[in-house]
Design a protein around this motif. Structure first.
Motif, PDB file in Angstrom:
ATOM      1  N   VAL A 235      -6.875 -13.456   5.369  1.00  0.00           N
ATOM      2  CA  VAL A 235      -8.233 -12.648   6.521  1.00  0.00           C
ATOM      3  C   VAL A 235      -7.125 -11.226   7.640  1.00  0.00           C
ATOM      4  O   VAL A 235      -7.799 -10.288   7.714  1.00  0.00           O
ATOM      5  CB  VAL A 235      -8.320 -13.581   7.815  1.00  0.00           C
ATOM      6  N   GLY A 236      -5.487 -11.705   7.993  1.00  0.00           N
ATOM      7  CA  GLY A 236      -4.866 -10.769   8.180  1.00  0.00           C
ATOM      8  C   GLY A 236      -4.793  -9.564   7.408  1.00  0.00           C
ATOM      9  O   GLY A 236      -5.218  -8.776   7.482  1.00  0.00           O
ATOM     10  N   ALA A 237      -4.955 -10.084   6.215  1.00  0.00           N
ATOM     11  CA  ALA A 237      -4.411  -9.142   4.686  1.00  0.00           C
ATOM     12  C   ALA A 237      -5.703  -7.814   4.679  1.00  0.00           C
ATOM     13  O   ALA A 237      -5.970  -6.236   4.473  1.00  0.00           O
ATOM     14  CB  ALA A 237      -4.221 -10.005   3.561  1.00  0.00           C
ATOM     15  N   VAL A 238      -6.774  -9.183   4.858  1.00  0.00           N
ATOM     16  CA  VAL A 238      -8.130  -7.830   4.502  1.00  0.00           C
ATOM     17  C   VAL A 238      -8.175  -7.041   6.033  1.00  0.00           C
ATOM     18  O   VAL A 238      -8.830  -6.133   5.903  1.00  0.00           O
ATOM     19  CB  VAL A 238      -9.355  -9.089   4.440  1.00  0.00           C
ATOM     20  N   ILE A 239      -8.126  -7.773   6.968  1.00  0.00           N
ATOM     21  CA  ILE A 239      -7.773  -7.031   8.160  1.00  0.00           C
ATOM     22  C   ILE A 239      -7.220  -5.698   7.771  1.00  0.00           C
ATOM     23  O   ILE A 239      -7.499  -4.083   8.421  1.00  0.00           O
ATOM     24  CB  ILE A 239      -7.236  -7.780  10.183  1.00  0.00           C
ATOM     25  N   VAL A 240      -5.878  -5.781   7.966  1.00  0.00           N
ATOM     26  CA  VAL A 240      -4.736  -4.630   7.238  1.00  0.00           C
ATOM     27  C   VAL A 240      -6.017  -3.223   6.623  1.00  0.00           C
ATOM     28  O   VAL A 240      -6.154  -2.205   6.611  1.00  0.00           O
ATOM     29  CB  VAL A 240      -3.672  -5.281   6.570  1.00  0.00           C
ATOM     30  N   VAL A 241      -5.811  -3.753   5.061  1.00  0.00           N
ATOM     31  CA  VAL A 241      -6.547  -3.314   4.357  1.00  0.00           C
ATOM     32  C   VAL A 241      -8.321  -2.517   4.895  1.00  0.00           C
ATOM     33  O   VAL A 241      -8.417  -0.633   4.437  1.00  0.00           O
ATOM     34  CB  VAL A 241      -7.201  -4.181   2.492  1.00  0.00           C
TER      35      VAL A 241
ATOM     36  N   TYR B   3       0.812  -1.002   0.023  1.00  0.00           N
ATOM     37  CA  TYR B   3      -0.114   0.040  -0.233  1.00  0.00           C
ATOM     38  C   TYR B   3       0.595   1.639   0.252  1.00  0.00           C
ATOM     39  O   TYR B   3       0.290   2.121  -0.522  1.00  0.00           O
ATOM     40  CB  TYR B   3      -0.943  -0.030   1.444  1.00  0.00           C
ATOM     41  N   GLU B   4       2.134   1.866   0.283  1.00  0.00           N
ATOM     42  CA  GLU B   4       3.048   2.628   0.766  1.00  0.00           C
ATOM     43  C   GLU B   4       3.344   2.517  -0.854  1.00  0.00           C
ATOM     44  O   GLU B   4       3.586   4.087  -1.148  1.00  0.00           O
ATOM     45  CB  GLU B   4       4.174   2.358   1.929  1.00  0.00           C
ATOM     46  N   TYR B   5       3.686   1.683  -1.493  1.00  0.00           N
ATOM     47  CA  TYR B   5       3.850   1.917  -2.770  1.00  0.00           C
ATOM     48  C   TYR B   5       2.939   1.804  -3.877  1.00  0.00           C
ATOM     49  O   TYR B   5       3.613   1.541  -5.261  1.00  0.00           O
ATOM     50  CB  TYR B   5       5.139   1.056  -3.426  1.00  0.00           C
ATOM     51  N   GLY B   6       2.039   2.448  -3.122  1.00  0.00           N
ATOM     52  CA  GLY B   6       0.844   2.955  -4.140  1.00  0.00           C
ATOM     53  C   GLY B   6      -0.101   2.247  -4.647  1.00  0.00           C
ATOM     54  O   GLY B   6      -0.447   2.575  -5.520  1.00  0.00           O
ATOM     55  N   LEU B   7       0.257   0.756  -4.378  1.00  0.00           N
ATOM     56  CA  LEU B   7      -0.966  -0.155  -5.271  1.00  0.00           C
ATOM     57  C   LEU B   7      -2.219  -0.246  -4.594  1.00  0.00           C
ATOM     58  O   LEU B   7      -2.607   0.752  -2.864  1.00  0.00           O
ATOM     59  CB  LEU B   7      -1.038  -1.619  -4.528  1.00  0.00           C
ATOM     60  N   GLY B   8      -3.256  -0.033  -4.624  1.00  0.00           N
ATOM     61  CA  GLY B   8      -5.033  -0.557  -4.550  1.00  0.00           C
ATOM     62  C   GLY B   8      -5.115  -1.302  -2.938  1.00  0.00           C
ATOM     63  O   GLY B   8      -4.446  -2.128  -2.689  1.00  0.00           O
ATOM     64  N   LEU B   9      -6.272  -0.681  -2.678  1.00  0.00           N
ATOM     65  CA  LEU B   9      -6.503  -1.589  -1.247  1.00  0.00           C
ATOM     66  C   LEU B   9      -6.322  -3.342  -1.947  1.00  0.00           C
ATOM     67  O   LEU B   9      -5.953  -4.080  -1.410  1.00  0.00           O
ATOM     68  CB  LEU B   9      -8.190  -1.303  -0.498  1.00  0.00           C
ATOM     69  N   THR B  10      -7.517  -3.826  -2.756  1.00  0.00           N
ATOM     70  CA  THR B  10      -7.577  -5.270  -3.078  1.00  0.00           C
ATOM     71  C   THR B  10      -6.000  -5.868  -3.492  1.00  0.00           C
ATOM     72  O   THR B  10      -5.606  -6.812  -2.665  1.00  0.00           O
ATOM     73  CB  THR B  10      -8.255  -5.337  -3.941  1.00  0.00           C
ATOM     74  N   SER B  11      -5.135  -4.871  -4.021  1.00  0.00           N
ATOM     75  CA  SER B  11      -3.860  -5.047  -4.589  1.00  0.00           C
ATOM     76  C   SER B  11      -2.736  -5.464  -3.761  1.00  0.00           C
ATOM     77  O   SER B  11      -2.490  -6.205  -3.716  1.00  0.00           O
ATOM     78  CB  SER B  11      -3.535  -4.315  -6.219  1.00  0.00           C
ATOM     79  N   SER B  12      -3.348  -4.703  -2.485  1.00  0.00           N
ATOM     80  CA  SER B  12      -1.966  -4.590  -1.293  1.00  0.00           C
ATOM     81  C   SER B  12      -2.432  -6.088  -1.034  1.00  0.00           C
ATOM     82  O   SER B  12      -1.527  -6.593  -0.374  1.00  0.00           O
ATOM     83  CB  SER B  12      -2.450  -3.620  -0.533  1.00  0.00           C
ATOM     84  N   ALA B  13      -3.791  -6.110  -0.111  1.00  0.00           N
ATOM     85  CA  ALA B  13      -4.201  -7.607   0.300  1.00  0.00           C
ATOM     86  C   ALA B  13      -3.330  -8.707  -0.279  1.00  0.00           C
ATOM     87  O   ALA B  13      -2.996  -9.696   0.349  1.00  0.00           O
ATOM     88  CB  ALA B  13      -5.629  -7.345   0.754  1.00  0.00           C
ATOM     89  N   VAL B  14      -4.018  -8.838  -2.239  1.00  0.00           N
ATOM     90  CA  VAL B  14      -3.755 -10.132  -2.559  1.00  0.00           C
ATOM     91  C   VAL B  14      -2.105 -10.225  -2.664  1.00  0.00           C
ATOM     92  O   VAL B  14      -1.398 -11.215  -2.373  1.00  0.00           O
ATOM     93  CB  VAL B  14      -3.875  -9.679  -4.195  1.00  0.00           C
TER      94      VAL B  14
END
Lengths: 216, 216, 216
Positions: B161-167, B113-124
């Motif tokens: 689940v962990g990644a989704v909580i973060v986003v 996310y810090e590098y500019g990806l969208g929320l879904t892409s960041s979780a993936v």
């Protein structure tokens, strides 16, 4: 380090011999001529491609220098028509492969350092350049990479030694054509000795006394 | 999120436990000590390397932070001498691996996310960071990635689940050290529960009644 | 070349059909539903991801366009519930896969050229875009890539022809929606013919008379 044209000629030679080893494995695996070409390209260019992606040198040299792409096709054509002869001269191929290993660990380390990596990282990436193509070749052929197997003669160690010599030369500001050639020659010689005397690396402590699953 | 030094210590811990799992698989596959080191490095650093290449953070952290590179070698040395003991405490290793999974899915998502990806892409990409090293490990060892097999306890779901909580925290502007730790802890706990109760994901509908090829 | 929205729709269609082939292989390999999703994503997006990393287009389209990520999940859901029906209409799937192959070799080549690669390199990367996902799919499933096997109908050649037509059009400044469509259609048709008449590539010279190891 070397003059650019000498460097380029050595690169092409290394690519050629690695491509031969890829095409030969394809024949043994009963692939068709396109499978041979793919395996030759991957073996010859895979290590450098990985290095260039890691250091951010895009597009990688494999996609900007036409000679790099054509050389494996030449190797494929030779193996296609002459593979029984090429297999018979397997020793010769192994010598060339050792030469490629020595050369690639030196040029890989040098290029990584030029792109700003630290000394240790440069050596690691030089090693990856030298052995990466062979690992990709074996993965695509659905085999355990021979780099990892204990029943193969030492392959990584000569490349590690060559890469370490290069970073030591850089560290003491002594990297030039002569010391580079010396590093490549050392790796080359060590690999030849490893093949001649079947030097092998140890498996995990007490592993030999283990009973089970000696196959993969 | 965390203080940099805490973050770094957690990263090294995650790398260490993943490296242990790579080195142990190498012992089981009967690889030599260099094969162990390669598999340890790939397992520990592969996921983060893929993430850094995708977001364009070159050279990747694996090649700029010496500790990242040395930690898997320490793990290799430990497994080399103590592997019967390490295998005996496999449960302990699994707990550490679960901790690494929880940590990496959180840090991977945050960095993407810090590098500019969208929320879904960041979780993936966070998920890919957490599971990528293990997939590369299994591919190099010429095995079907345990991530994909139906007869293994849930591994991807806790990381998802962990990644989704973060986003979600990012979305609602609540990402901080506390919520990050909570996300990592949730993934960690879910993975422990999945192992304890052998939670598994379903195969394709009606697949169980299928007759043929139950092996791979 | 095409209008952006038409281009996008075609991309999504290609991604969808490739994802179907990945999910179907996962069912045959007895993977669980997450394994199906992973294999669908990798098959559909792997080729384009590789292309984008090589040309330095980071983050890759696979991580910036949500539709690219969601389409394989739709394919996974369909295969999950309907896989006996999908397998029954395998011919239909193959036709769509051929369409994806034709489309991807054209768009891959075009994008590579737009990012500054030479004509030959663009064609090679177009080919890699078209076949790369399938190779990654087979590697993850621990199978010999069907691209490499001699007992499969021609797959690379149609993509090569399509990519070469594109670079010839670029060379003679004739690349437009019509010629692009023609190139994709040619690759598509060649692949259909290869499947219909079981066109195969030759193995190495004299290989057929070889006795040993005809399996892998």
């Amino acid at each position: 380090m070397f003059s650019p044209s000498v460097q380029h000629a050595l690169d092409l030679a290394g690519i050629f011999v690695f491509a031969i080893s890829g095409a030969l494995l394809a024949v043994r695996k009963n692939f068709d001529v396109f499978g041979m070409a793919v395996l030759a390209e991957v073996t010859a260019l895979g290590g450098g491609l990985f290095r260039d992606l890691v250091i951010g040198a895009v597009p990688p040299a494999a996609f900007t220098d036409l000679g790099y792409f054509l050389m494996p096709l030449v190797a494929t054509a030779i193996v296609f028509f002459l593979h029984p002869h090429v297999e018979r001269i397997q020793t010769g191929v192994n010598v060339f492969d050792a030469a490629g290993l020595g050369l690639f660990c030196v040029t890989g380390t040098t290029k990584a350092y030029e792109y700003g990596l630290g000394l240790t990282s440069s050596a690691v990436l030089g090693l990856a350049t030298a052995v990466g193509g062979g690992v990709l070749r074996d993965v695509l052929a659905n085999e355990v990479p021979s780099l990892l197997r204990w029943d193969r003669d030492l392959y990584a160690v000569p490349a590690i030694v060559g890469a370490v010599i290069v970073v030591l030369c850089i560290r003491f500001d002594e990297l030039n054509a002569f010391t580079s050639a010396l590093a490549a020659l050392t790796a080359f010689t060590l690999r030849l000795l490893a093949m001649r005397f079947h030097w092998r690396a140890p498996r995990a402590w007490n592993r030999r006394s283990a009973t089970a699953d000696d196959g993969q």
